[in-house]
Design a protein around this motif. Sequence first.
Motif, mmCIF file in Angstrom:
data_model
loop_
_atom_site.group_PDB
_atom_site.id
_atom_site.type_symbol
_atom_site.label_atom_id
_atom_site.label_comp_id
_atom_site.label_asym_id
_atom_site.label_seq_id
_atom_site.Cartn_x
_atom_site.Cartn_y
_atom_site.Cartn_z
ATOM 1 N N THR A 490 19.635 29.247 -7.599
ATOM 2 C CA THR A 490 20.488 30.130 -6.801
ATOM 3 C C THR A 490 20.534 29.754 -5.329
ATOM 4 O O THR A 490 21.379 30.256 -4.592
ATOM 5 C CB THR A 490 20.011 31.588 -6.925
ATOM 6 O OG1 THR A 490 18.656 31.684 -6.455
ATOM 7 C CG2 THR A 490 20.082 32.072 -8.367
ATOM 8 N N SER A 491 19.625 28.890 -4.853
ATOM 9 C CA SER A 491 19.570 28.528 -3.438
ATOM 10 C C SER A 491 19.647 27.014 -3.305
ATOM 11 O O SER A 491 18.651 26.300 -3.430
ATOM 12 C CB SER A 491 18.276 29.059 -2.798
ATOM 13 O OG SER A 491 18.216 28.725 -1.438
ATOM 14 N N ASN A 492 20.837 26.514 -3.050
ATOM 15 C CA ASN A 492 21.090 25.078 -2.969
ATOM 16 C C ASN A 492 20.526 24.522 -1.663
ATOM 17 O O ASN A 492 20.937 24.911 -0.571
ATOM 18 C CB ASN A 492 22.593 24.826 -3.057
ATOM 19 C CG ASN A 492 22.958 23.351 -3.020
ATOM 20 O OD1 ASN A 492 22.087 22.479 -3.052
ATOM 21 N ND2 ASN A 492 24.245 23.078 -2.963
ATOM 22 N N LEU A 493 19.601 23.572 -1.755
ATOM 23 C CA LEU A 493 18.920 23.010 -0.591
ATOM 24 C C LEU A 493 19.426 21.618 -0.223
ATOM 25 O O LEU A 493 18.785 20.902 0.549
ATOM 26 C CB LEU A 493 17.410 22.943 -0.865
ATOM 27 C CG LEU A 493 16.733 24.280 -1.197
ATOM 28 C CD1 LEU A 493 15.264 24.051 -1.563
ATOM 29 C CD2 LEU A 493 16.857 25.251 -0.043
ATOM 30 N N ALA A 494 20.573 21.221 -0.775
ATOM 31 C CA ALA A 494 21.057 19.850 -0.571
ATOM 32 C C ALA A 494 21.304 19.542 0.899
ATOM 33 O O ALA A 494 20.974 18.447 1.389
ATOM 34 C CB ALA A 494 22.325 19.619 -1.379
ATOM 35 N N GLU A 495 21.893 20.461 1.635
ATOM 36 C CA GLU A 495 22.172 20.207 3.052
ATOM 37 C C GLU A 495 20.886 20.198 3.870
ATOM 38 O O GLU A 495 20.788 19.467 4.867
ATOM 39 C CB GLU A 495 23.142 21.263 3.586
ATOM 40 C CG GLU A 495 24.543 21.145 3.026
ATOM 41 C CD GLU A 495 25.498 22.100 3.705
ATOM 42 O OE1 GLU A 495 25.080 22.805 4.653
ATOM 43 O OE2 GLU A 495 26.681 22.147 3.292
#
Length: 522
Positions: A490-495
């Motif tokens: 649920t929490s995209n850390l790609a950036e």
Amino acid sequence: MIRIALGFWFGVCLSGSVFGAGVDRPNIVIILADDLGFSDLGCYGGEIQTPNLDRLADRGLRFTQFYNTARCWPTRAALMTGYYAQQVRRDSLDGKGGGQGTRPDWAPLVAQTLRESGYRTYHSGKWHLDGKPLATGFDHSYNNNDSRNFYPRQHFRDDVKLPPVAPGTDYYSTTAITQHAIECLVEHQNERADQPFFSYVAYITPHFPLHAPPADIAKYDGVYSRGWDATRQARFERQNQLFSLNARLSPLESTVGPPYHFDNVREILGDVEVNREVAWDTLKSDQQVFQATKMQIHAAMVDRIDQEVGRLVETLRAAGKLDNTLVMFLSDNGASSELMIRGDGHNPEAAPGSGETHLCLGPGWSSCANTPFRRHKTWVHEGGIATPLIVHWPNQIRDGGVREQAGHVIDIVPTLLEVAGAKPQALSGAPQRPGRSLVPAITTNAPIDREYLWWLHEGNRAIRRGDWKLVAAANEPWELYDLGIDRSETSNLAEKFPDRVAELESLWQSQVTKTRELMRDD
């Protein structure tokens, strides 16, 4: 009555050569469900009545981070060979579906290796592999290659086609598949009690079309009228009481539709069918009634699987074989959001769940079945690839419990070879299997030592190393998740962590490159 009918089709399993005594080696039973969601079983948070599977879990183990390949035939290839499906040409590297050629000679099915090591081998149910069962290592087989749960036309005994089952006959696929497995085990006990056996039981349910016996459907009258939102929440709360997933309940994704959606669905069913996972209270009353009925049938199909597993386990118990039998139960992919009507079509006037109907679960209830995860079958987000795995083996599992190690269907073959004491001869051109034996994790809760797990299916791609997972849907950018604290993605850390994205992407690509080289060399 079902026993009489099955006796007519199956007869008595024929005997063959004894390869060795091996009385101390365990028997092995692999049970594979088709399109079962992560939370459908009671022991994984579901409200469906699954007392027999729950009992196996209570007395054995539940894995909470076990994976399949997101689709039926790649999972079966990986399960039975110990290789990623792409390595054995059973899935594509280029976004195309289906098999990609002949499976290499260096990748036999595990049944062949076990038979060469002295096991008697039996297959009952769905096949969806290349070749035929008897030619690829099984001594006996009932191959149901048909989606018609009540009257199949394409089914085979020992690779010989059987007559079609006439409508109205007392036949249901889950019961028939189990009955064949039981008949083989009874014959085995009567004639080969000192020889170990491998039984591969592959149900074709709860895959669409949604078909179930009327009595099983009736058990769930009214259960799903509260809708998928409330059912998801209740499942999630039960999961938190059973084990830790380090997950939030993922939100519904109303912009995500089914990966396969036939236009005739809306034409035949009308607007009661819903092709998005939207909030339940946004549906009209007739839509809610129709959708609740579909989940009622799905629950009945899962319930019947559990009943038949109970019969199979009782056969092992009665034969005195249960304590020395390794039983593993899992699913080939997550629940399906697909919407289609095919085959014999759909009769809107027939009773829902009967053989004249063709209904699919759809994205709303699929999201519920995959609680707490995102996405569905075909995607390689957790909802598509997470499977329950129950392991029951009384002679080796004393205390039971939960296993949190990340595992994959490529690990099944190394596990079976280790417990069977099988040491197959090295075959020319064979690469090292990517899987790891689960025996240490099963017996002592030891970690599984591996560098990464890898996925690719129809352009959907992922890699997991430790708790970090890089994942992307087809034609979409990479997403990065820390599954140690965010299993439901649920929490995209790609950036936030671009270097980690680049590192994992390079590792993912290296697997593609190695697989291409392997296929070219072979």
